[in-house]
Design an enzyme around this catalytic site. Structure first.
Site, PDB file in Angstrom:
ATOM      1  N   HIS A  38       0.954  -1.374  -0.029  1.00  0.00           N
ATOM      2  CA  HIS A  38       0.027   0.109   0.068  1.00  0.00           C
ATOM      3  C   HIS A  38       1.045   1.068   0.143  1.00  0.00           C
ATOM      4  CE1 HIS A  38      -2.928   3.041   1.287  1.00  0.00           C
ATOM      5  NE2 HIS A  38      -3.914   2.304   0.675  1.00  0.00           N
ATOM      6  N   GLU A  97      -3.828   2.110  -7.474  1.00  0.00           N
ATOM      7  CA  GLU A  97      -4.594   3.008  -6.455  1.00  0.00           C
ATOM      8  C   GLU A  97      -3.282   4.528  -6.919  1.00  0.00           C
ATOM      9  OE1 GLU A  97      -6.607   1.883  -2.896  1.00  0.00           O
ATOM     10  OE2 GLU A  97      -4.467   1.520  -2.322  1.00  0.00           O
TER      11      GLU A  97
HETATM   12  C1  PEP Z   1      -6.728   3.335  -0.082  1.00  0.00           C
HETATM   13  O1  PEP Z   1      -6.118   4.138   0.804  1.00  0.00           O
HETATM   14  O2  PEP Z   1      -6.479   2.387  -0.163  1.00  0.00           O
HETATM   15  C2  PEP Z   1      -7.925   4.104  -0.394  1.00  0.00           C
HETATM   16  C3  PEP Z   1      -8.403   3.807  -1.580  1.00  0.00           C
HETATM   17  O3  PEP Z   1      -8.489   5.230   0.295  1.00  0.00           O
HETATM   18  P1  PEP Z   1      -9.550   6.246  -0.089  1.00  0.00           P
HETATM   19  O4  PEP Z   1     -10.732   5.264  -0.836  1.00  0.00           O
HETATM   20  O5  PEP Z   1      -9.926   6.782   1.163  1.00  0.00           O
HETATM   21  O6  PEP Z   1      -8.991   7.110  -1.111  1.00  0.00           O
END
Ligand code: PEP
Length: 247
Positions: A90, A160
């Protein structure tokens, strides 16, 4: 579709964790969408007695092989707690100094113990020269090199973009940009997985997924689900995302 709720450290009481679990169990009932919850490690035990159709994820896994590593949580222990998915790499852990080499080790440890890695990748910014694509390639390549192709089919990739994390639906990626990135990720996966295997790997999107944008991102973005941060600790918002995907 797969929807993973990453509670991060947002949930800080057993009471809140229990309430969210009850709500998640309701969402998992009779739906085609698989619900996975990644609670903070001290709350993993709350899920062992009764979690209905909700699958359990850890927010990390130790790369350590040594049995004397204070503070580490190794894969066999997670497995015993009922964990079947592990979030690995992450951006918030990478920001704390986690290296590509450690991430590769973590992916291997998870696979060896029958835990599905959810490998997080993502760029911090989108530059006009598309250097971010090379960054994604490096992240994928370094995490997956040396892993047998048959094991790679079981891996989940969570794309992400860091610039979209922890904001609101208006700051998330646009569906067309997501689609383009997902196609690129599949192309890179194709270097590791022969034939059409790369098309079978599940790719999630994470970064301000909310009820308002989930449907458009799922439909136009070519993803197999979402990794949800802040919206996963608001029962109404999390249900809204799952319901949007059901329509
Ligand atoms: C994350 O940090 O994995 C994430 C998706 O956060 P958010 O949905 O708050 O953007």
């Amino acid at each position: 579709m797969l929807v993973v709720g990453n509670w991060k450290t947002y949930v800080r009481t057993r009471e809140k964790a229990k309430k969210l679990l009850v709500a998640a169990k309701r969402l998992a009932l009779g739906r085609k969408i698989k619900i996975v919850i990644a609670p903070p490690a001290p709350y993993l035990g709350l899920f062992t007695a009764s979690r209905g159709g909700v699958a359990l994820a850890s927010q990390d896994v130790s790369e350590s092989l040594d049995s004397t590593e204070t503070g580490e949580v190794p894969a066999p222990l997670l497995k015993e707690m009922g964990v079947t998915y592990a979030i690995i790499g992450h951006s918030e852990r990478r920001a704390r100094g986690e290296t590509d080499a450690q991430i590769r080790e973590k992916v291997q440890r998870a696979l060896v113990h029958g835990i599905t890695p959810i490998l997080c990748i993502g760029e911090s910014e989108r530059d006009a020269d598309a250097k971010y694509l090379a960054h994604l390639r490096t992240q994928i390549t370094s995490a997956l090199s040396g892993i047998p192709a048959k094991d790679l089919l079981d891996i989940v990739i969570a794309y992400e973009p860091i610039w979209a994390i922890g904001k609101s639906d208006e700051d998330a990626i646009q569906p067309a940009d997501l689609m383009e990135t997902v196609l690129y990720i599949r192309k890179v996966l194709g270097d590791f997985i022969p034939g059409k295997g790369a098309t079978r790997v599940k790719i999630l999107y994470g970064g301000s997924a909310e009820p308002e944008n989930a449907r458009a991102l799922a439909g136009g973005g070519g993803v197999d689900g979402f990794l949800v941060g802040h919206a996963s600790v608001d029962a109404k918002m999390f249900a809204g995302i799952v319901k949007a995907l059901k329509q």
